[in-house]
Design an enzyme around this catalytic site. Structure first.
Site, PDB file in Angstrom:
ATOM      1  N   LYS A 242      31.009  59.819  12.820  1.00  0.00           N
ATOM      2  CA  LYS A 242      31.299  60.640  11.635  1.00  0.00           C
ATOM      3  C   LYS A 242      30.498  60.145  10.419  1.00  0.00           C
ATOM      4  O   LYS A 242      29.857  60.927   9.732  1.00  0.00           O
ATOM      5  CB  LYS A 242      32.804  60.588  11.294  1.00  0.00           C
ATOM      6  CG  LYS A 242      33.717  60.992  12.441  1.00  0.00           C
ATOM      7  CD  LYS A 242      35.183  60.927  12.038  1.00  0.00           C
ATOM      8  CE  LYS A 242      35.721  59.539  11.736  1.00  0.00           C
ATOM      9  NZ  LYS A 242      35.797  58.631  12.897  1.00  0.00           N
TER      10      LYS A 242
ATOM     11  N   ARG B 222      43.652  63.047   8.602  1.00  0.00           N
ATOM     12  CA  ARG B 222      43.971  62.308   9.819  1.00  0.00           C
ATOM     13  C   ARG B 222      45.396  62.574  10.300  1.00  0.00           C
ATOM     14  O   ARG B 222      45.814  62.023  11.312  1.00  0.00           O
ATOM     15  CB  ARG B 222      43.849  60.805   9.547  1.00  0.00           C
ATOM     16  CG  ARG B 222      42.515  60.200   9.907  1.00  0.00           C
ATOM     17  CD  ARG B 222      42.562  58.759   9.466  1.00  0.00           C
ATOM     18  NE  ARG B 222      41.786  57.878  10.262  1.00  0.00           N
ATOM     19  CZ  ARG B 222      40.537  57.496   9.963  1.00  0.00           C
ATOM     20  NH1 ARG B 222      39.921  57.990   8.925  1.00  0.00           N
ATOM     21  NH2 ARG B 222      39.926  56.622  10.729  1.00  0.00           N
TER      22      ARG B 222
ATOM     23  N   ARG C 185      28.645  46.682  15.891  1.00  0.00           N
ATOM     24  CA  ARG C 185      27.929  47.104  14.678  1.00  0.00           C
ATOM     25  C   ARG C 185      28.060  46.101  13.539  1.00  0.00           C
ATOM     26  O   ARG C 185      29.049  45.391  13.426  1.00  0.00           O
ATOM     27  CB  ARG C 185      28.404  48.493  14.234  1.00  0.00           C
ATOM     28  CG  ARG C 185      29.731  48.506  13.576  1.00  0.00           C
ATOM     29  CD  ARG C 185      30.110  49.905  13.102  1.00  0.00           C
ATOM     30  NE  ARG C 185      31.528  49.943  12.836  1.00  0.00           N
ATOM     31  CZ  ARG C 185      32.189  51.011  12.470  1.00  0.00           C
ATOM     32  NH1 ARG C 185      31.559  52.168  12.349  1.00  0.00           N
ATOM     33  NH2 ARG C 185      33.476  50.951  12.249  1.00  0.00           N
TER      34      ARG C 185
ATOM     35  N   ARG D 229      32.816  44.619   9.623  1.00  0.00           N
ATOM     36  CA  ARG D 229      34.130  45.027   9.118  1.00  0.00           C
ATOM     37  C   ARG D 229      35.233  44.221   9.787  1.00  0.00           C
ATOM     38  O   ARG D 229      35.173  43.980  10.993  1.00  0.00           O
ATOM     39  CB  ARG D 229      34.355  46.526   9.403  1.00  0.00           C
ATOM     40  CG  ARG D 229      33.698  47.408   8.370  1.00  0.00           C
ATOM     41  CD  ARG D 229      33.717  48.876   8.704  1.00  0.00           C
ATOM     42  NE  ARG D 229      34.959  49.422   9.252  1.00  0.00           N
ATOM     43  CZ  ARG D 229      35.133  50.712   9.507  1.00  0.00           C
ATOM     44  NH1 ARG D 229      34.172  51.580   9.231  1.00  0.00           N
ATOM     45  NH2 ARG D 229      36.261  51.153  10.025  1.00  0.00           N
TER      46      ARG D 229
ATOM     47  N   ARG E 213      43.295  51.610  16.524  1.00  0.00           N
ATOM     48  CA  ARG E 213      42.774  52.746  15.758  1.00  0.00           C
ATOM     49  C   ARG E 213      42.623  53.976  16.659  1.00  0.00           C
ATOM     50  O   ARG E 213      42.895  55.100  16.252  1.00  0.00           O
ATOM     51  CB  ARG E 213      41.430  52.371  15.118  1.00  0.00           C
ATOM     52  CG  ARG E 213      41.596  51.418  13.936  1.00  0.00           C
ATOM     53  CD  ARG E 213      40.346  50.624  13.603  1.00  0.00           C
ATOM     54  NE  ARG E 213      39.198  51.427  13.266  1.00  0.00           N
ATOM     55  CZ  ARG E 213      37.936  50.983  13.263  1.00  0.00           C
ATOM     56  NH1 ARG E 213      37.675  49.722  13.577  1.00  0.00           N
ATOM     57  NH2 ARG E 213      36.952  51.774  12.943  1.00  0.00           N
TER      58      ARG E 213
HETATM   59  P1  AP5 Z   1      29.907  55.516  12.744  1.00  0.00           P
HETATM   60  O1  AP5 Z   1      29.033  56.616  12.262  1.00  0.00           O
HETATM   61  O2  AP5 Z   1      30.210  54.377  11.852  1.00  0.00           O
HETATM   62  O3  AP5 Z   1      31.254  56.127  13.337  1.00  0.00           O
HETATM   63  P2  AP5 Z   1      32.545  56.606  12.581  1.00  0.00           P
HETATM   64  O4  AP5 Z   1      33.084  57.747  13.385  1.00  0.00           O
HETATM   65  O5  AP5 Z   1      32.270  56.855  11.139  1.00  0.00           O
HETATM   66  O6  AP5 Z   1      33.424  55.336  12.813  1.00  0.00           O
HETATM   67  P3  AP5 Z   1      34.371  54.523  11.866  1.00  0.00           P
HETATM   68  O7  AP5 Z   1      34.738  53.277  12.623  1.00  0.00           O
HETATM   69  O8  AP5 Z   1      33.784  54.341  10.507  1.00  0.00           O
HETATM   70  O9  AP5 Z   1      35.562  55.488  11.805  1.00  0.00           O
HETATM   71  P4  AP5 Z   1      37.021  55.192  11.552  1.00  0.00           P
HETATM   72  O10 AP5 Z   1      37.502  56.571  11.527  1.00  0.00           O
HETATM   73  O11 AP5 Z   1      37.762  54.288  12.433  1.00  0.00           O
HETATM   74  O12 AP5 Z   1      36.950  54.337  10.197  1.00  0.00           O
HETATM   75  P5  AP5 Z   1      37.239  54.709   8.704  1.00  0.00           P
HETATM   76  O13 AP5 Z   1      36.325  53.935   7.882  1.00  0.00           O
HETATM   77  O14 AP5 Z   1      37.304  56.192   8.520  1.00  0.00           O
HETATM   78  O15 AP5 Z   1      29.244  54.970  14.106  1.00  0.00           O
HETATM   79  C1  AP5 Z   1      29.756  53.845  14.800  1.00  0.00           C
HETATM   80  C2  AP5 Z   1      28.594  53.027  15.418  1.00  0.00           C
HETATM   81  O16 AP5 Z   1      27.932  53.817  16.398  1.00  0.00           O
HETATM   82  C3  AP5 Z   1      27.496  52.646  14.414  1.00  0.00           C
HETATM   83  O17 AP5 Z   1      26.985  51.396  14.799  1.00  0.00           O
HETATM   84  C4  AP5 Z   1      26.439  53.744  14.581  1.00  0.00           C
HETATM   85  O18 AP5 Z   1      25.152  53.287  14.236  1.00  0.00           O
HETATM   86  C5  AP5 Z   1      26.570  54.051  16.062  1.00  0.00           C
HETATM   87  N1  AP5 Z   1      26.332  55.448  16.394  1.00  0.00           N
HETATM   88  C6  AP5 Z   1      26.708  56.558  15.691  1.00  0.00           C
HETATM   89  N2  AP5 Z   1      26.351  57.687  16.348  1.00  0.00           N
HETATM   90  C7  AP5 Z   1      25.754  57.276  17.515  1.00  0.00           C
HETATM   91  C8  AP5 Z   1      25.183  57.976  18.625  1.00  0.00           C
HETATM   92  N3  AP5 Z   1      25.161  59.305  18.683  1.00  0.00           N
HETATM   93  N4  AP5 Z   1      24.666  57.227  19.643  1.00  0.00           N
HETATM   94  C9  AP5 Z   1      24.696  55.850  19.586  1.00  0.00           C
HETATM   95  N5  AP5 Z   1      25.199  55.133  18.563  1.00  0.00           N
HETATM   96  C10 AP5 Z   1      25.735  55.844  17.529  1.00  0.00           C
HETATM   97  O19 AP5 Z   1      38.753  54.183   8.534  1.00  0.00           O
HETATM   98  C11 AP5 Z   1      39.048  52.795   8.543  1.00  0.00           C
HETATM   99  C12 AP5 Z   1      40.525  52.590   8.251  1.00  0.00           C
HETATM  100  O20 AP5 Z   1      40.852  53.113   6.949  1.00  0.00           O
HETATM  101  C13 AP5 Z   1      41.494  53.306   9.195  1.00  0.00           C
HETATM  102  O21 AP5 Z   1      41.750  52.560  10.367  1.00  0.00           O
HETATM  103  C14 AP5 Z   1      42.744  53.445   8.292  1.00  0.00           C
HETATM  104  O22 AP5 Z   1      43.438  52.228   8.194  1.00  0.00           O
HETATM  105  C15 AP5 Z   1      42.128  53.743   6.937  1.00  0.00           C
HETATM  106  N6  AP5 Z   1      41.946  55.198   6.693  1.00  0.00           N
HETATM  107  C16 AP5 Z   1      40.752  55.839   6.493  1.00  0.00           C
HETATM  108  N7  AP5 Z   1      40.940  57.149   6.273  1.00  0.00           N
HETATM  109  C17 AP5 Z   1      42.288  57.357   6.345  1.00  0.00           C
HETATM  110  C18 AP5 Z   1      43.102  58.516   6.243  1.00  0.00           C
HETATM  111  N8  AP5 Z   1      42.571  59.737   6.013  1.00  0.00           N
HETATM  112  N9  AP5 Z   1      44.448  58.359   6.385  1.00  0.00           N
HETATM  113  C19 AP5 Z   1      44.998  57.158   6.596  1.00  0.00           C
HETATM  114  N10 AP5 Z   1      44.279  56.005   6.724  1.00  0.00           N
HETATM  115  C20 AP5 Z   1      42.937  56.108   6.597  1.00  0.00           C
END
Ligand code: AP5
Length: 217
Positions: free
Chosen positions: A14, A88, A127, A161, A172
């Site tokens: 994402k 979410r 990562r 992270r 998660r």
């Molecule tokens: P990346 O693009 O970083 O993936 P992502 O889907 O953004 O993953 P995140 O881990 O950031 O998502 P998340 O939803 O758990 O975390 P968030 O920060 O939102 O890609 C991942 C890796 O793969 C990278 O190394 C990239 O280079 C690689 N990659 C990407 N695409 C690829 C491909 N096609 N092929 C190969 N490699 C690829 O949330 C963190 C925490 O915040 C949550 O756990 C929660 O505690 C809190 N939080 C955030 N939002 C909310 C909400 N709305 N409500 C409640 N709590 C929340």
């Protein structure tokens, strides 16, 4: 001006795709994960409150993330928005409808990145980013050209992270299955959902998303 949601479990790509859309289309990336990490880094009361929840891989309260999105929408211009990691929960999905309607905006698409969970654990646990400029790297897929030196800014400091360890990633993912995946029907009923193969390469995923946004899919 298109407003879209990128939906998918942790590591689905994402953030990668949202950053690309921001760079190529002038849309604004609205990542609640990034907003919460900023709050933590700044030591704000919200940051202190969410620290333990995030490090455990659980979800922060709906009220906090909804308020953050509302503030960010008010702080940006009329550009389209890419909601990355929000909504979410069902409550967040309903709150987003209200936030958009209050600002005269409409939702165009919910793009689901369809992925394989075990592969995602590998993606996330490997990562890391440049501590100075944020350039993304990966232990297996993308090391800096010169080991230990950022390709973009030359920094030798990198960071990971705190929630990117296997145990927290599994939590998660479980949160995603229990609370986020169930909101898909809410959007399916209204014809918003499009699916892309999130296991394809970054460029191939980007091409699939571009086809949707350009009306070809
Ligand atoms: P990346 O693009 O970083 O993936 P992502 O889907 O953004 O993953 P995140 O881990 O950031 O998502 P998340 O939803 O758990 O975390 P968030 O920060 O939102 O890609 C991942 C890796 O793969 C990278 O190394 C990239 O280079 C690689 N990659 C990407 N695409 C690829 C491909 N096609 N092929 C190969 N490699 C690829 O949330 C963190 C925490 O915040 C949550 O756990 C929660 O505690 C809190 N939080 C955030 N939002 C909310 C909400 N709305 N409500 C409640 N709590 C929340």
């Amino acid at each position: 001006m298109q407003n879209i949601i990128l939906l998918g479990p942790p590591g689905a790509g994402k953030g990668t795709q949202a950053a690309r859309l921001q760079a190529t289309r002038g849309m604004i990336q609205m990542s609640t994960g990034d907003m919460l990490r900023e709050a933590r880094a700044g030591g704000s009361p919200i940051g202190e409150k969410v620290k333990a929840v995030m490090d455990a891989g659980a979800l922060v309260s709906d009220a906090i993330v909804t308020a953050l999105i509302g503030e960010r929408l008010d702080a940006t211009g009329p550009q389209g928005a890419i909601f990355d990691g929000f909504p979410r929960t069902q409550a967040q999905a309903e709150a987003l409808d209200i936030l958009l309607a209050e600002r005269g905006r409409v939702l165009d698409f919910v793009i689901e990145l369809v992925v394989d969970e075990d592969e995602l654990v590998r993606r996330i646990v490997g990562r890391f980013t440049c501590a100075n400029c944020g350039a993304p790297y990966h232990d297996e897929f993308k090391q800096p050209a010169v080991p230990g030196v950022c390709d973009v800014c030359g920094s030798t400091e990198f960071k990971r992270r705190p929630d990117d360890n296997e145990q927290t990633v599994r939590t998660r993912m479980a949160e995603y299955r229990a609370k986020t995946a169930p909101i898909l029907p809410y959007y399916e009923q209204r014809g918003f959902v499009r699916r892309v193969d999130g296991m394809a390469s970054v460029d191939q995923v980007a091409a699939q998303i571009d086809e949707i946004l350009d009306g070809a899919a």
